[in-house]
Design an enzyme around this catalytic site. Structure first.
Site, mmCIF file in Angstrom:
data_model
loop_
_atom_site.group_PDB
_atom_site.id
_atom_site.type_symbol
_atom_site.label_atom_id
_atom_site.label_comp_id
_atom_site.label_asym_id
_atom_site.label_seq_id
_atom_site.Cartn_x
_atom_site.Cartn_y
_atom_site.Cartn_z
ATOM 1 N N LYS A 33 0.842 -1.199 0.000
ATOM 2 C CA LYS A 33 0.000 0.000 0.000
ATOM 3 C C LYS A 33 0.875 1.247 0.000
ATOM 4 C CE LYS A 33 -3.044 2.603 3.110
ATOM 5 N NZ LYS A 33 -3.698 2.612 4.435
ATOM 6 N N ASP A 64 -2.454 10.662 3.828
ATOM 7 C CA ASP A 64 -3.862 10.312 3.951
ATOM 8 C C ASP A 64 -4.580 11.308 4.839
ATOM 9 O OD1 ASP A 64 -6.310 9.089 3.954
ATOM 10 O OD2 ASP A 64 -5.738 7.494 5.354
ATOM 11 N N LYS A 72 -9.979 12.879 8.541
ATOM 12 C CA LYS A 72 -9.440 12.466 9.838
ATOM 13 C C LYS A 72 -9.378 13.645 10.795
ATOM 14 C CE LYS A 72 -6.169 8.998 8.009
ATOM 15 N NZ LYS A 72 -6.612 7.806 8.766
ATOM 16 N N ASP A 113 1.791 6.275 5.798
ATOM 17 C CA ASP A 113 0.759 5.400 5.254
ATOM 18 C C ASP A 113 1.202 4.690 3.973
ATOM 19 O OD1 ASP A 113 -1.684 4.277 5.769
ATOM 20 O OD2 ASP A 113 -2.834 5.742 4.614
ATOM 21 N N ASP A 172 -11.996 7.211 4.108
ATOM 22 C CA ASP A 172 -10.792 6.990 4.923
ATOM 23 C C ASP A 172 -10.392 5.515 4.943
ATOM 24 O OD1 ASP A 172 -8.641 7.701 6.507
ATOM 25 O OD2 ASP A 172 -9.774 7.583 8.380
ATOM 26 N N GLU A 225 -9.267 3.919 2.278
ATOM 27 C CA GLU A 225 -8.829 4.037 0.888
ATOM 28 C C GLU A 225 -7.752 3.030 0.496
ATOM 29 O OE1 GLU A 225 -5.496 5.116 2.881
ATOM 30 O OE2 GLU A 225 -7.509 5.828 3.353
ATOM 31 N N ARG A 245 -7.399 -0.146 0.915
ATOM 32 C CA ARG A 245 -7.880 -1.405 0.338
ATOM 33 C C ARG A 245 -8.311 -1.229 -1.114
ATOM 34 N NH1 ARG A 245 -12.287 -1.986 4.905
ATOM 35 N NH2 ARG A 245 -10.535 -0.934 5.940
#
Length: 484
Positions: A250, A255, A262, A273, A332, A334, A336
């Protein structure tokens, strides 16, 4: 990088480090002739210090004995626990945090296993890492590892160095602020690393290629950012390879949470991230440096999840590379979505023997397992066991989690094939089940590591420096070394 040299044992001036065994034994602490060449007064003083100390053999414990105007000028007694590789790794980390201005010698027991040298060196190098504004701070200094027959430990030292260099590359990538680290920058770093290694090749897809080929998840997540997404394909194809492994990481370079934004506390460390992407890229480079015989294709979907008029929204339906559709329930969740594209591409285009993905995917991982342990998911007992063994050897913890079939019903959407993030709970488990839907006929050869929590350390501990840990690189390299 700190210089580590192998040399035969000899009389030492300066600073000498001696090992102390755990479990109540002080045999290694008694500086016998077969451990180090010490004058009688130093041996007696070291023995007395150990006898008076509280648990001196605990892995990483240190006792300091100044000896002004005598040789050696200072003794460092360092605990090695059970004397296995993990104990020596902790000892190396403890020694690295002592004064860096003085050359030191570490005396090893005779006929020790090469894993002792590997653990010691990894601990020394990993704990010496420091990232400051502008990049990694290069640690100066030298340590001599004194052991008879030192030539036979050269390969262990080489393995340790390649592993640490890969781990520190992953740390560098993850620590880099997102003001500099966007998808294009990350792709460029991978290209530059591959340029100096002819056995590696890189393909980078930009927004046009992603749209033309149907990478809807990556495009949706990256659509709100001023810096467009990328999809990196890094290939290592050694001659004679019989097994093809695909690694997926990933790569969300920052993010915000998107429209499902968030909080400040939840956002301020989101430069990490892309820790999964950093780990798989660095491990592939490390595998090439070590000359592994396994073919590796590494897929890195890169996007910045930002907020703008172009951001994707809750309620949107996106179509992934393999044709499956997802109804967005939370922008949030995202990571996956970009992983789904990469997994679908791996299954349809690459058809590997094994498929492994690493992702800083859920906060639920930390709720269940704390800061130092990654959640591991796989339907394949043999693959999961091999990864657990590799993680244990590397000093990175994993815990296998369930994939309950009755939870799959949570993913059912009225409008699309899948909900992106169901709300019934079991966040890490359901995220893993979502990813499994994109593994096709590789479902029984797939493994997922949810490693958000262990990708970052809030303080120096053991071999970890404060900040990015490079989690996963050491485990991947240990596992890849066993793949035929």
């Amino acid at each position: 990088m700190l210089t580590i040299r192998l040399a035969p044992r000899r009389a030492v001036s300066g600073v000498l480090a001696l090992p102390v065994a755990g479990s109540g034994s002080t045999d290694l602490a008694r500086p016998r002739d077969d451990v180090a060449l010490l004058p009688e007064d130093a041996a007696a003083e070291a023995a007395a210090l150990v006898d008076d100390a509280d648990n001196p053999g605990r892995a990483g414990a240190t006792q300091i004995l100044p000896r002004p105007l005598r040789r050696p000028e200072r003794l460092l007694l360092v605990g090695v626990g059970a004397g296995d590789e993990a104990g020596w790794r902790a000892a190396g980390a403890a020694l690295a945090r002592q004064s860096e201005s003085t050359a030191r010698t570490v005396a090893l027991p005779p006929d020790c296993d090469p894993s002792v040298v590997r653990g010691l060196a990894e601990g020394l190098w990993l704990a010496s890492y420091q990232f400051v504004a502008g990049g990694r701070r290069r640690r100066r200094g030298a340590i001599t590892v004194a052991v008879d027959g030192h030539e036979r430990y050269a390969d262990a030292l080489t393995q340790a160095k390649a592993t640490v260099e890969a781990s520190c590359l992953a740390r560098d990538l993850t620590n880099t602020p997102s003001s500099r680290k966007n998808p294009a920058w990350f792709a460029q770093q991978v290209q530059q690393a591959a340029t100096s290694r002819p056995e590696l090749s890189v393909t980078v897809r930009g927004p046009r290629e992603l749209a033309a080929e149907g990478f809807g998840g990556i495009l949706a997540v990256g659509g709100g950012s001023a810096t467009p997404p990328r999809f990196v394909e890094l290939s290592y194809r050694p001659r004679g390879a019989r097994t093809h492994v695909v690694l997926v990481g990933k790569g969300i370079t920052f993010d915000t949470g998107g429209i499902s934004i968030k909080t400040l506390d939840g956002m301020k460390l989101m430069r990490k991230d892309m820790g999964g992407a950093a780990a798989v890229a660095a491990a592939t480079i490390g595998a090439a440096d070590l000359g592994f015989r396994t073919r590796i294709t590494t897929l890195i979907p890169l996007a910045e999840n930002a907020v703008s008029g172009g951001s994707f929204r809750p309620g949107d339906i996106i179509r992934h590379y393999d044709g499956a559709t997802s109804e967005i329930t939370n922008t949030d969740a995202e990571g996956r979505l970009v992983l789904a594209d990469a997994l679908g591409y791996a299954v349809r285009r690459l058809r590997p023997d094994v498929l492994v993905n690493l992702a800083t995917l859920t906060g639920a991982n930390a709720v269940a397992l704390g800061k130092r342990t990654a959640a591991m998911y796989s339907d394949n007992d043999t693959l999961a066991g091999a990864f657990a063994d590799a993680a244990a050897a590397a000093g990175e913890r994993v815990w296998r989690m369930p994939l309950p079939e009755d939870y799959v019903a949570y993913l059912a959407s009225d409008l699309a094939d899948l909900y992106s993030a169901p709300t019934q709970g079991a966040g890490s488990v359901v995220a893993a089940l979502y990813l499994r839907e994109f593994t096709g006929d590789l479902r029984d050869r797939w493994l997922h590591l949810d490693m958000s929590a262990p990708s970052w350390s809030d303080r120096p501990v053991d071999e970890l420096a404060k900040g990015a840990t490079g989690w996963g690189v050491r485990t991947l390299l240990r596992w890849l070394a066993t793949v035929d």
